[in-house]
Design an enzyme around this catalytic site. Structure first.
Site, PDB file in Angstrom:
ATOM      1  N   CYS A 149      -7.413 -28.163  11.258  1.00  0.00           N
ATOM      2  CA  CYS A 149      -8.656 -28.933  11.341  1.00  0.00           C
ATOM      3  C   CYS A 149      -8.410 -30.435  11.276  1.00  0.00           C
ATOM      4  O   CYS A 149      -9.213 -31.223  11.791  1.00  0.00           O
ATOM      5  CB  CYS A 149      -9.611 -28.501  10.222  1.00  0.00           C
ATOM      6  N   ASP A 183      -8.258  -7.651  -0.041  1.00  0.00           N
ATOM      7  CA  ASP A 183      -7.372  -7.816   1.105  1.00  0.00           C
ATOM      8  C   ASP A 183      -8.107  -7.387   2.363  1.00  0.00           C
ATOM      9  O   ASP A 183      -9.046  -6.595   2.298  1.00  0.00           O
ATOM     10  CB  ASP A 183      -6.113  -6.961   0.956  1.00  0.00           C
ATOM     11  N   HIS A 219      -5.980 -21.917   9.903  1.00  0.00           N
ATOM     12  CA  HIS A 219      -7.334 -22.273   9.461  1.00  0.00           C
ATOM     13  C   HIS A 219      -8.027 -21.109   8.765  1.00  0.00           C
ATOM     14  O   HIS A 219      -8.666 -21.280   7.723  1.00  0.00           O
ATOM     15  CB  HIS A 219      -8.197 -22.737  10.638  1.00  0.00           C
ATOM     16  N   ASP A 275       0.853  -1.188   0.000  1.00  0.00           N
ATOM     17  CA  ASP A 275       0.000   0.000   0.000  1.00  0.00           C
ATOM     18  C   ASP A 275       0.891   1.241   0.000  1.00  0.00           C
ATOM     19  O   ASP A 275       2.108   1.153   0.076  1.00  0.00           O
ATOM     20  CB  ASP A 275      -0.955  -0.021   1.184  1.00  0.00           C
ATOM     21  N   CYS A 313     -12.879 -28.716   6.240  1.00  0.00           N
ATOM     22  CA  CYS A 313     -11.610 -28.051   5.957  1.00  0.00           C
ATOM     23  C   CYS A 313     -10.459 -29.042   6.026  1.00  0.00           C
ATOM     24  O   CYS A 313     -10.380 -29.868   6.946  1.00  0.00           O
ATOM     25  CB  CYS A 313     -11.379 -26.919   6.961  1.00  0.00           C
ATOM     26  N   CYS A 360      -7.232 -28.117   6.179  1.00  0.00           N
ATOM     27  CA  CYS A 360      -6.008 -27.495   6.684  1.00  0.00           C
ATOM     28  C   CYS A 360      -5.433 -28.326   7.831  1.00  0.00           C
ATOM     29  O   CYS A 360      -6.130 -29.155   8.439  1.00  0.00           O
ATOM     30  CB  CYS A 360      -6.272 -26.058   7.142  1.00  0.00           C
TER      31      CYS A 360
END
Length: 402
Positions: free
Chosen positions: A302, A269, A327, A95, A297, A299
């Site tokens: 999880c 974002d 997660h 930014d 999920c 991931c």
């Protein structure tokens, strides 16, 4: 001079304005629509660059103000840029630093020259100009840089909004002249104009004259009514070029990503997924039981840990904050993959309905119904499964109404 970005639209939704695309950047080819996690100082707290790759992050954000202060442009230039400094070989977006000047610092004063502010480290007054912002971002070396804009709250009305819009255009032109690496870095201008349709229209049309590699939609997600939010997003995407990426700044709630993708946005974002993890919130149901945060999920969190384990010490142990961050980012990445797949297979309206049924149930916020209806998806009309929703006036609904 060859541009540093190539944008390919791979598929368009036949009903909404959604599209799935490839964005070729100097360091990586990203797939859109995409969500970009925020790594303020070149790191996402508790997550390594390799983990971000495993989670399928294509682009992450850095903060020009913070990176300019620490480690500073000299050290970053010696390191060969932020990519090498943080060992990240995918996309980076920085930014401009202007938002932090105004929102976080004391005694910020906007003049035609730039943003004058009090240095939080030594108390001295400093000035950030459009040229300085671009110079810092050239040193950082991100694939995508943002112009310095005159930031006003989305709740601001009156002549200050128009003043900021025109000043942002003048600052953009100064930034373009100061940009020393146009074949290596992409400078995105930012649509401004508050909640005023006339000013937004002028801003978007003026920006398209600059032939930029991509465009951002700014000045939103600041507490304005969601009904105003989606209309400003849709107005902007109607005007901005169809062959360039469109980035809606500061957007990260799942329903916002689904709706704004239908309105034609490609990039997002937000600090929401990572910041909420540090305060014990996961994107999914949570409580002291022995099931994972999200049974669907895949991931690592999880697959290995229960809600009970995470809940007991999440605000006390950094390990648990890390696990929930994993997660939350995985959730966002999976959602964006599902959105892209639905667009490519031209079933995005069906995906939207399924998502809203799971997320909200029988009642959906009015702004979502209005936004989707504007692009041909009417949630109040039953689909082939019989699902239909009625509107509620509140902009938010925490739990599904089953």
């Amino acid at each position: 001079m060859a541009p540093a970005l190539k944008f390919e639209v791979l598929a368009k939704c036949s009903t909404t304005k959604a599209r799935a695309s490839r964005m070729h950047l100097p360091h990586y080819t990203a797939h859109t629509p995409m969500f970009m996690p925020v790594g303020t100082m070149g790191t996402i707290k508790g997550i390594t660059p390799r983990q971000l790759e495993t989670l399928d992050c294509h682009v992450i954000l850095g903060n020009t103000y913070h990176l300019g202060s620490q480690p500073g442009p000299e050290l970053l230039e010696k390191a060969g840029g932020l990519h090498k400094f943080m060992a990240w070989d995918r996309g980076l977006l920085t930014d401009s630093g202007g938002f932090q000047m105004v929102s976080l610092l004391k005694l910020a004063n906007i003049t035609e020259d730039g943003v004058e502010f009090e240095n939080p480290h030594n108390g001295k007054m400093m000035m950030l100009t459009p040229e300085m912002s671009i110079g810092l971002q050239n040193s950082i070396g991100a694939d995508i840089m943002m112009q310095l804009d005159d930031v006003v709250s989305s709740l601001t009305t009156g002549p200050r909004v128009e003043e900021a819009m025109w000043r942002s255009l003048r600052w953009l032109d100064r930034g373009i002249k100061a940009h020393k690496r146009p074949s290596e870095q992409n400078l995105f201008p930012i649509v401004q104009g508050g909640l005023d349709e006339r000013l937004r229209t002028i801003s978007a049309k003026e920006l398209t004259k600059r032939e930029s590699p991509g465009y951002a939609i700014g000045g939103l997600s600041g507490g304005e009514a969601k009904g105003s939010f989606w209309r400003m997003v849709s107005l902007s995407t109607d005007i901005l070029p169809t062959n360039k990426p469109r980035y809606c700044m500061g957007v990260g709630y799942a329903e916002d990503l689904v709706v704004c993708s239908a309105l034609g946005v490609d990039m997002y974002d937000c600090v929401f997924p990572t910041r909420t993890a540090r305060f014990g919130n996961a994107l999914g149901k949570y409580r002291d039981d022995f099931t994972p945060i999200d049974s669907e999920c895949d991931c690592s969190t999880c697959q290995q840990f229960t809600r009970a384990y995470l809940y007991t010490s999440v605000t006390k142990e950094t390990t648990n904050c890390h696990l929930i961050t994993v997660h939350n980012i995985a959730f966002q990445m999976r959602l964006m993959r599902d959105i892209r797949t639905a667009i490519v297979e031209d079933r995005y309206p069906q995906f939207i309905r399924s998502f809203m049924k799971t997320r909200f149930g029988k009642t959906v916020p009015q702004w979502i119904i209005d936004a989707l209806k504007s692009v041909g998806v009417d949630l109040t009309v039953p689909d082939e499964t019989g699902y239909a929703a009625s509107a509620i006036e509140s902009d938010f609904q925490k739990e599904p109404n089953v």
